[in-house]
Design a protein around this motif. Structure first.
Motif, mmCIF file in Angstrom:
data_model
loop_
_atom_site.group_PDB
_atom_site.id
_atom_site.type_symbol
_atom_site.label_atom_id
_atom_site.label_comp_id
_atom_site.label_asym_id
_atom_site.label_seq_id
_atom_site.Cartn_x
_atom_site.Cartn_y
_atom_site.Cartn_z
ATOM 1 N N GLY A 101 8.967 15.644 5.574
ATOM 2 C CA GLY A 101 10.162 15.049 6.155
ATOM 3 C C GLY A 101 9.870 13.900 7.103
ATOM 4 N N SER A 102 8.595 13.677 7.414
ATOM 5 C CA SER A 102 8.234 12.557 8.276
ATOM 6 C C SER A 102 8.499 11.235 7.548
ATOM 7 C CB SER A 102 6.755 12.626 8.671
ATOM 8 O OG SER A 102 6.496 13.794 9.427
ATOM 9 N N VAL A 103 8.690 10.174 8.329
ATOM 10 C CA VAL A 103 9.001 8.858 7.779
ATOM 11 C C VAL A 103 8.031 7.822 8.337
ATOM 12 C CG1 VAL A 103 10.711 6.987 7.697
ATOM 13 C CG2 VAL A 103 11.450 9.368 7.455
ATOM 14 N N ILE A 104 7.526 6.969 7.464
ATOM 15 C CA ILE A 104 6.691 5.834 7.880
ATOM 16 C C ILE A 104 7.375 4.555 7.424
ATOM 17 C CG2 ILE A 104 4.468 4.676 7.631
ATOM 18 C CD1 ILE A 104 3.266 7.409 6.837
ATOM 19 N N VAL A 105 7.517 3.590 8.323
ATOM 20 C CA VAL A 105 7.986 2.253 7.960
ATOM 21 C C VAL A 105 6.837 1.290 8.213
ATOM 22 C CG1 VAL A 105 9.642 0.405 8.397
ATOM 23 C CG2 VAL A 105 10.391 2.794 8.510
ATOM 24 N N ASP A 106 6.293 0.743 7.151
ATOM 25 C CA ASP A 106 5.143 -0.173 7.240
ATOM 26 C C ASP A 106 5.646 -1.605 7.103
ATOM 27 O OD1 ASP A 106 2.776 -1.544 7.124
ATOM 28 O OD2 ASP A 106 1.909 -0.388 5.471
ATOM 29 N N CYS A 107 5.820 -2.274 8.245
ATOM 30 C CA CYS A 107 6.324 -3.648 8.247
ATOM 31 C C CYS A 107 5.298 -4.644 7.735
ATOM 32 C CB CYS A 107 6.738 -4.054 9.666
ATOM 33 S SG CYS A 107 8.096 -3.092 10.345
ATOM 34 N N ALA A 108 4.037 -4.243 7.683
ATOM 35 C CA ALA A 108 2.970 -5.151 7.254
ATOM 36 C C ALA A 108 2.664 -5.038 5.767
ATOM 37 C CB ALA A 108 1.701 -4.879 8.060
ATOM 38 N N ALA A 109 3.399 -4.194 5.050
ATOM 39 C CA ALA A 109 3.141 -4.012 3.626
ATOM 40 C C ALA A 109 3.254 -5.346 2.889
ATOM 41 C CB ALA A 109 4.122 -3.009 3.038
ATOM 42 N N SER A 110 2.331 -5.589 1.983
ATOM 43 C CA SER A 110 2.319 -6.846 1.239
ATOM 44 C C SER A 110 1.444 -6.680 0.015
ATOM 45 C CB SER A 110 1.768 -7.979 2.112
ATOM 46 O OG SER A 110 0.375 -7.788 2.342
ATOM 47 N N GLU A 111 1.332 -7.768 -0.747
ATOM 48 C CA GLU A 111 0.442 -7.744 -1.908
ATOM 49 C C GLU A 111 -1.012 -7.553 -1.479
ATOM 50 O OE1 GLU A 111 2.735 -9.965 -1.292
ATOM 51 O OE2 GLU A 111 4.165 -9.768 -2.936
ATOM 52 N N LEU A 112 -1.316 -7.876 -0.220
ATOM 53 C CA LEU A 112 -2.673 -7.723 0.302
ATOM 54 C C LEU A 112 -2.941 -6.332 0.849
ATOM 55 C CD1 LEU A 112 -2.993 -11.109 2.264
ATOM 56 C CD2 LEU A 112 -3.960 -10.557 0.020
#
Length: 384
Positions: free
Chosen positions: A289-300
Protein backbone atom coordinates in the motif's frame (compact mmCIF):
# COMPACT_ATOMS: atom_id res chain seq x y z
CA UNK A 1 5.64 53.79 -16.35
CA UNK A 2 7.97 52.37 -18.99
CA UNK A 3 7.20 53.47 -22.53
CA UNK A 4 6.52 50.84 -25.18
CA UNK A 5 9.31 50.73 -27.76
CA UNK A 6 8.74 50.27 -31.47
CA UNK A 7 9.08 46.55 -32.13
CA UNK A 8 12.32 45.67 -33.89
CA UNK A 9 12.71 42.00 -32.90
CA UNK A 10 10.15 39.33 -33.79
CA UNK A 11 9.64 36.42 -31.37
CA UNK A 12 7.75 33.25 -32.27
CA UNK A 13 6.30 30.33 -30.32
CA UNK A 14 4.87 27.07 -31.69
CA UNK A 15 2.17 24.73 -30.46
CA UNK A 16 4.08 22.05 -28.50
CA UNK A 17 0.97 20.32 -27.12
CA UNK A 18 1.31 16.52 -26.94
CA UNK A 19 0.15 13.59 -24.85
CA UNK A 20 2.43 14.71 -22.01
CA UNK A 21 2.72 18.43 -22.69
CA UNK A 22 0.07 21.08 -21.98
CA UNK A 23 2.29 24.11 -21.41
CA UNK A 24 2.98 26.96 -23.80
CA UNK A 25 6.12 29.13 -23.93
CA UNK A 26 4.23 32.43 -24.30
CA UNK A 27 1.24 33.84 -22.40
CA UNK A 28 -0.83 36.94 -23.21
CA UNK A 29 0.59 39.03 -20.37
CA UNK A 30 4.11 38.29 -21.61
CA UNK A 31 3.13 39.57 -25.05
CA UNK A 32 2.55 42.96 -23.41
CA UNK A 33 5.76 42.69 -21.41
CA UNK A 34 7.87 42.00 -24.48
CA UNK A 35 6.29 44.78 -26.53
CA UNK A 36 7.62 47.26 -23.95
CA UNK A 37 11.19 46.22 -24.77
CA UNK A 38 10.73 46.31 -28.54
CA UNK A 39 9.70 42.71 -29.26
CA UNK A 40 6.64 41.72 -31.30
CA UNK A 41 5.17 38.26 -30.81
CA UNK A 42 3.90 35.55 -33.15
CA UNK A 43 2.14 32.42 -31.86
CA UNK A 44 0.87 29.35 -33.64
CA UNK A 45 -2.89 28.81 -33.77
CA UNK A 46 -4.15 26.78 -30.80
CA UNK A 47 -0.82 26.79 -28.97
CA UNK A 48 -2.27 28.00 -25.66
CA UNK A 49 -5.56 26.08 -25.55
CA UNK A 50 -4.31 23.31 -23.24
CA UNK A 51 -3.02 25.99 -20.83
CA UNK A 52 -6.43 27.76 -21.00
CA UNK A 53 -5.43 30.62 -23.32
CA UNK A 54 -7.41 31.14 -26.53
CA UNK A 55 -6.17 32.58 -29.80
CA UNK A 56 -8.40 35.58 -29.09
CA UNK A 57 -6.60 36.15 -25.78
CA UNK A 58 -3.30 36.43 -27.65
CA UNK A 59 -4.74 38.65 -30.37
CA UNK A 60 -6.19 41.05 -27.79
CA UNK A 61 -2.77 41.24 -26.14
CA UNK A 62 -1.19 42.24 -29.45
CA UNK A 63 0.27 38.98 -30.74
CA UNK A 64 -0.25 37.73 -34.28
CA UNK A 65 -1.83 34.27 -34.38
CA UNK A 66 -0.39 32.45 -37.39
CA UNK A 67 0.44 29.07 -38.89
CA UNK A 68 3.81 27.45 -38.19
CA UNK A 69 5.25 28.09 -41.65
CA UNK A 70 4.68 31.83 -41.40
CA UNK A 71 6.32 31.91 -37.97
CA UNK A 72 9.35 30.08 -39.36
CA UNK A 73 9.62 32.64 -42.16
CA UNK A 74 9.27 35.74 -39.98
CA UNK A 75 10.66 35.09 -36.49
CA UNK A 76 14.10 36.35 -35.44
CA UNK A 77 13.94 34.24 -32.28
CA UNK A 78 11.91 31.21 -31.22
CA UNK A 79 11.05 30.10 -27.69
CA UNK A 80 10.46 26.48 -26.68
CA UNK A 81 9.35 24.49 -23.66
CA UNK A 82 11.88 21.89 -24.73
CA UNK A 83 13.65 22.18 -28.08
CA UNK A 84 12.82 21.99 -31.81
CA UNK A 85 13.04 18.53 -33.34
CA UNK A 86 15.55 17.82 -36.10
CA UNK A 87 12.93 18.28 -38.84
CA UNK A 88 12.09 21.77 -37.58
CA UNK A 89 15.78 22.65 -37.18
CA UNK A 90 16.27 21.97 -40.88
CA UNK A 91 13.42 24.37 -41.75
CA UNK A 92 14.65 27.34 -39.71
CA UNK A 93 16.40 30.28 -41.33
CA UNK A 94 20.14 30.67 -40.59
CA UNK A 95 20.65 33.29 -37.92
CA UNK A 96 17.43 32.41 -36.05
CA UNK A 97 17.80 32.33 -32.27
CA UNK A 98 16.53 29.15 -30.57
CA UNK A 99 15.78 29.51 -26.84
CA UNK A 100 14.90 26.49 -24.69
CA UNK A 101 16.09 23.46 -22.75
CA UNK A 102 18.36 22.17 -25.51
CA UNK A 103 19.94 19.16 -23.78
CA UNK A 104 23.39 20.63 -24.29
CA UNK A 105 25.00 18.64 -21.45
CA UNK A 106 24.22 15.25 -22.96
CA UNK A 107 23.43 15.70 -26.66
CA UNK A 108 26.42 17.21 -28.40
CA UNK A 109 25.21 15.94 -31.78
CA UNK A 110 22.06 18.04 -31.45
CA UNK A 111 24.05 21.18 -30.63
CA UNK A 112 26.29 20.46 -33.61
CA UNK A 113 23.14 20.23 -35.77
CA UNK A 114 22.01 23.68 -34.56
CA UNK A 115 25.42 25.09 -35.35
CA UNK A 116 25.54 23.45 -38.77
CA UNK A 117 22.15 25.00 -39.57
CA UNK A 118 23.53 28.44 -38.69
CA UNK A 119 21.23 28.81 -35.67
CA UNK A 120 22.04 30.62 -32.43
CA UNK A 121 21.29 28.22 -29.57
CA UNK A 122 20.45 29.61 -26.14
CA UNK A 123 20.51 26.68 -23.69
CA UNK A 124 18.48 27.55 -20.61
CA UNK A 125 19.77 24.52 -18.71
CA UNK A 126 23.14 26.30 -18.57
CA UNK A 127 21.78 29.33 -16.73
CA UNK A 128 24.22 30.36 -13.95
CA UNK A 129 21.77 30.36 -11.05
CA UNK A 130 24.19 32.16 -8.74
CA UNK A 131 23.77 35.41 -10.72
CA UNK A 132 21.09 37.59 -9.15
CA UNK A 133 20.32 39.06 -12.58
CA UNK A 134 19.44 35.58 -13.85
CA UNK A 135 16.94 34.56 -11.18
CA UNK A 136 13.86 35.49 -13.22
CA UNK A 137 15.21 33.45 -16.15
CA UNK A 138 15.62 30.20 -14.21
CA UNK A 139 13.21 27.76 -15.84
CA UNK A 140 14.42 24.81 -13.78
CA UNK A 141 13.56 26.59 -10.54
CA UNK A 142 10.12 27.70 -11.68
CA UNK A 143 9.12 24.37 -13.20
CA UNK A 144 10.60 22.28 -10.37
CA UNK A 145 8.56 24.33 -7.93
CA UNK A 146 5.38 23.36 -9.79
CA UNK A 147 6.60 19.76 -10.00
CA UNK A 148 7.15 19.46 -6.26
CA UNK A 149 3.70 20.85 -5.48
CA UNK A 150 2.02 18.45 -7.87
CA UNK A 151 4.07 15.47 -6.68
CA UNK A 152 2.58 15.75 -3.20
CA UNK A 153 -0.95 15.90 -4.64
CA UNK A 154 -0.31 12.89 -6.88
CA UNK A 155 1.05 10.94 -3.91
CA UNK A 156 -1.93 11.85 -1.73
CA UNK A 157 -4.32 10.77 -4.48
CA UNK A 158 -2.61 7.40 -4.93
CA UNK A 159 -2.26 6.67 -1.21
CA UNK A 160 -5.06 4.51 0.18
CA UNK A 161 -5.57 6.46 3.38
CA UNK A 162 -5.65 10.04 4.69
CA UNK A 163 -2.61 12.27 4.79
CA UNK A 164 -3.75 14.13 7.95
CA UNK A 165 -4.61 12.57 11.30
CA UNK A 166 -8.36 12.20 11.59
CA UNK A 167 -10.36 11.53 14.74
CA UNK A 168 -13.74 9.97 14.02
CA UNK A 169 -16.47 8.21 15.96
CA UNK A 170 -14.98 4.96 14.68
CA UNK A 171 -11.50 5.77 15.96
CA UNK A 172 -8.40 7.81 15.18
CA UNK A 173 -6.58 7.47 11.88
CA UNK A 174 -2.87 8.23 12.13
CA UNK A 175 -1.28 10.71 9.70
CA UNK A 176 0.71 9.47 6.72
CA UNK A 177 4.47 9.38 7.11
CA UNK A 178 6.05 10.98 4.04
CA UNK A 179 9.73 10.91 3.08
CA UNK A 180 11.06 13.43 0.54
CA UNK A 181 14.42 12.49 -1.01
CA UNK A 182 16.05 15.59 -2.46
CA UNK A 183 15.41 18.94 -0.78
CA UNK A 184 16.03 21.30 -3.67
CA UNK A 185 13.31 23.51 -5.15
CA UNK A 186 10.99 20.60 -5.99
CA UNK A 187 11.64 18.86 -2.70
CA UNK A 188 10.92 21.95 -0.62
CA UNK A 189 7.64 22.50 -2.46
CA UNK A 190 6.72 18.85 -1.90
CA UNK A 191 7.52 19.23 1.79
CA UNK A 192 5.38 22.35 2.15
CA UNK A 193 2.44 20.85 0.25
CA UNK A 194 2.54 17.51 2.10
CA UNK A 195 2.70 19.37 5.40
CA UNK A 196 -0.30 21.50 4.45
CA UNK A 197 -2.16 18.28 3.67
CA UNK A 198 -1.45 17.13 7.21
CA UNK A 199 1.25 14.49 6.70
CA UNK A 200 4.21 13.97 9.00
CA UNK A 201 7.11 14.83 6.72
CA UNK A 202 10.78 13.87 6.80
CA UNK A 203 13.31 14.86 4.13
CA UNK A 204 16.90 14.21 3.13
CA UNK A 205 19.48 15.86 0.87
CA UNK A 206 23.26 15.60 0.61
CA UNK A 207 23.72 19.39 0.71
CA UNK A 208 24.65 20.66 4.19
CA UNK A 209 22.49 23.78 3.82
CA UNK A 210 19.38 21.70 3.23
CA UNK A 211 18.91 20.73 6.89
CA UNK A 212 17.98 24.27 7.92
CA UNK A 213 15.72 24.65 4.88
CA UNK A 214 13.89 21.39 5.67
CA UNK A 215 13.44 22.22 9.34
CA UNK A 216 12.27 25.76 8.56
CA UNK A 217 9.24 24.18 6.81
CA UNK A 218 8.38 22.12 9.87
CA UNK A 219 9.72 18.82 8.56
CA UNK A 220 12.28 16.53 10.14
CA UNK A 221 15.67 15.99 8.55
CA UNK A 222 16.52 12.33 8.00
CA UNK A 223 19.81 11.52 9.67
CA UNK A 224 21.56 8.75 7.76
CA UNK A 225 24.64 8.90 9.95
CA UNK A 226 26.74 9.87 6.91
CA UNK A 227 28.89 12.92 6.25
CA UNK A 228 28.66 14.36 2.77
CA UNK A 229 29.76 17.79 3.94
CA UNK A 230 30.97 18.65 0.45
CA UNK A 231 27.57 17.86 -1.06
CA UNK A 232 27.00 21.30 -2.56
CA UNK A 233 27.71 21.47 -6.28
CA UNK A 234 27.96 24.32 -8.77
CA UNK A 235 25.08 26.72 -9.22
CA UNK A 236 23.22 25.55 -6.11
CA UNK A 237 22.67 22.00 -7.33
CA UNK A 238 23.67 18.94 -5.34
CA UNK A 239 26.90 17.47 -6.67
CA UNK A 240 27.07 13.91 -7.97
CA UNK A 241 28.34 11.52 -5.29
CA UNK A 242 31.22 9.18 -6.02
CA UNK A 243 30.59 5.43 -6.24
CA UNK A 244 31.49 4.72 -2.61
CA UNK A 245 29.28 7.54 -1.33
CA UNK A 246 26.38 6.38 -3.49
CA UNK A 247 26.51 2.85 -2.07
CA UNK A 248 26.63 4.17 1.50
CA UNK A 249 23.71 6.50 0.86
CA UNK A 250 21.60 3.84 -0.87
CA UNK A 251 22.15 1.34 1.95
CA UNK A 252 21.17 3.87 4.61
CA UNK A 253 18.10 5.09 2.71
CA UNK A 254 16.93 1.52 2.05
CA UNK A 255 17.01 0.80 5.77
CA UNK A 256 15.16 3.97 6.76
CA UNK A 257 12.55 3.83 3.97
CA UNK A 258 10.63 0.94 5.53
CA UNK A 259 9.23 3.30 8.16
CA UNK A 260 7.36 5.49 5.65
CA UNK A 261 4.06 5.26 3.82
CA UNK A 262 4.88 7.62 0.95
CA UNK A 263 8.22 8.45 -0.68
CA UNK A 264 8.73 11.32 -3.14
CA UNK A 265 12.07 11.53 -4.94
CA UNK A 266 13.15 14.77 -6.64
CA UNK A 267 16.92 14.48 -7.12
CA UNK A 268 17.67 15.46 -10.71
CA UNK A 269 21.15 16.25 -11.96
CA UNK A 270 20.69 18.71 -14.86
CA UNK A 271 21.25 16.99 -18.19
CA UNK A 272 22.57 13.79 -16.66
CA UNK A 273 21.42 10.37 -15.43
CA UNK A 274 19.66 10.84 -12.06
CA UNK A 275 21.21 9.16 -9.00
CA UNK A 276 19.58 6.03 -7.61
CA UNK A 277 18.44 6.89 -4.09
CA UNK A 278 16.19 3.90 -3.37
CA UNK A 279 17.23 0.46 -4.60
CA UNK A 280 15.04 -2.51 -5.45
CA UNK A 281 15.89 -3.87 -2.00
CA UNK A 282 14.54 -0.70 -0.43
CA UNK A 283 11.32 -0.94 -2.44
CA UNK A 284 10.89 -4.56 -1.33
CA UNK A 285 11.13 -3.42 2.27
CA UNK A 286 8.17 -1.06 2.02
CA UNK A 287 4.73 -1.97 3.38
CA UNK A 288 1.96 -3.08 1.03
CA UNK A 289 0.00 0.00 0.00
CA UNK A 290 3.01 2.31 0.11
CA UNK A 291 3.38 4.87 -2.68
CA UNK A 292 6.50 6.17 -4.43
CA UNK A 293 6.46 9.20 -6.74
CA UNK A 294 9.71 9.38 -8.71
CA UNK A 295 9.93 12.86 -10.24
CA UNK A 296 13.31 12.04 -11.79
CA UNK A 297 12.04 9.09 -13.84
CA UNK A 298 13.21 9.29 -17.44
CA UNK A 299 14.58 7.29 -20.33
CA UNK A 300 17.91 7.46 -18.47
CA UNK A 301 16.43 5.92 -15.31
CA UNK A 302 15.19 7.48 -12.10
CA UNK A 303 15.88 7.93 -8.41
CA UNK A 304 14.21 4.56 -7.75
CA UNK A 305 15.87 1.46 -9.13
CA UNK A 306 13.74 0.00 -11.91
CA UNK A 307 11.27 2.88 -12.08
CA UNK A 308 9.85 3.76 -15.47
CA UNK A 309 7.66 6.56 -16.76
CA UNK A 310 4.08 5.75 -15.76
CA UNK A 311 2.50 3.77 -12.92
CA UNK A 312 3.35 0.23 -11.86
CA UNK A 313 2.62 -1.94 -8.84
CA UNK A 314 5.20 -4.35 -7.45
CA UNK A 315 4.47 -7.92 -6.35
CA UNK A 316 4.65 -6.58 -2.81
CA UNK A 317 1.85 -4.10 -3.43
CA UNK A 318 3.94 -0.93 -3.67
CA UNK A 319 2.76 1.64 -6.22
CA UNK A 320 5.59 3.34 -8.14
CA UNK A 321 4.68 6.41 -10.15
CA UNK A 322 7.36 7.59 -12.57
CA UNK A 323 6.27 11.19 -13.10
CA UNK A 324 8.59 13.48 -15.08
CA UNK A 325 5.67 15.45 -16.58
CA UNK A 326 4.11 16.84 -13.42
CA UNK A 327 4.68 20.50 -14.30
CA UNK A 328 2.58 20.02 -17.41
CA UNK A 329 -0.30 18.85 -15.24
CA UNK A 330 -0.54 22.38 -13.80
CA UNK A 331 -0.45 23.99 -17.26
CA UNK A 332 -1.73 27.48 -16.56
CA UNK A 333 0.57 28.33 -13.66
CA UNK A 334 3.51 26.44 -15.16
CA UNK A 335 3.09 28.31 -18.47
CA UNK A 336 2.90 31.67 -16.71
CA UNK A 337 6.19 31.01 -14.96
CA UNK A 338 7.95 29.43 -17.94
CA UNK A 339 6.89 32.18 -20.34
CA UNK A 340 8.37 34.76 -17.98
CA UNK A 341 11.64 32.80 -17.84
CA UNK A 342 11.91 32.55 -21.64
CA UNK A 343 10.90 36.18 -22.17
CA UNK A 344 13.50 37.48 -19.72
CA UNK A 345 16.22 35.47 -21.45
CA UNK A 346 15.14 36.94 -24.78
CA UNK A 347 14.93 40.49 -23.40
CA UNK A 348 18.47 40.17 -22.04
CA UNK A 349 19.80 39.83 -25.60
CA UNK A 350 17.74 42.69 -27.08
CA UNK A 351 20.34 45.45 -27.30
CA UNK A 352 20.05 48.64 -29.34
CA UNK A 353 17.06 47.33 -31.23
CA UNK A 354 18.57 43.99 -32.26
CA UNK A 355 19.54 40.63 -30.83
CA UNK A 356 23.20 40.74 -29.82
CA UNK A 357 25.78 38.99 -27.65
CA UNK A 358 28.42 40.55 -25.44
CA UNK A 359 31.49 38.34 -25.59
CA UNK A 360 33.01 37.89 -22.15
CA UNK A 361 29.77 38.54 -20.27
CA UNK A 362 29.17 35.63 -17.91
CA UNK A 363 25.50 35.12 -18.69
CA UNK A 364 26.01 35.32 -22.46
CA UNK A 365 28.99 32.99 -22.43
CA UNK A 366 27.06 30.45 -20.34
CA UNK A 367 23.87 30.39 -22.38
CA UNK A 368 25.07 30.55 -26.00
CA UNK A 369 26.07 27.07 -27.18
CA UNK A 370 26.61 27.33 -30.94
CA UNK A 371 29.55 28.55 -32.97
CA UNK A 372 27.08 30.40 -35.18
CA UNK A 373 26.51 32.82 -32.31
CA UNK A 374 30.10 33.97 -32.21
CA UNK A 375 30.17 34.40 -35.97
CA UNK A 376 26.94 36.39 -35.92
CA UNK A 377 28.23 38.67 -33.20
CA UNK A 378 31.51 39.29 -35.00
CA UNK A 379 29.61 40.17 -38.17
CA UNK A 380 27.42 42.59 -36.25
CA UNK A 381 30.44 44.22 -34.62
CA UNK A 382 32.17 44.61 -38.01
CA UNK A 383 29.20 46.49 -39.47
CA UNK A 384 28.96 49.05 -36.65
Amino acid sequence: MAETQTATVTFGVFDETSQHESRVALTPDIVNRLRKVGVSCLIEKGAGIAAHYTDDDYAKAGAEVLDADTIVARADALGFIGRPDRALVERLRPGTWVIGMLGSFTDGDYIDALSAAGLIGVAMERLPRQLSSAQSMDEMTSQNSVMGYKAALVAADAYGSFFPMMTTAAGTIRPAKVLILGAGIAGLQAIGTARRLGAVVTAYDVRPASRDEVESLGAKFLDLGLDFSAGQGEGGYARALNAEEQVAQQTAVDEKAAGFDVIITTAKVPGRKPPVLLTARGVEGLKRGSVIVDCAASELGGNVEGSTIGTSVTDGGVTIIGAPYLSSQVPNTASNLLARNVADVLAHFVRDGRLAIKAGEELDDALIVTAAAAAADQTADATK
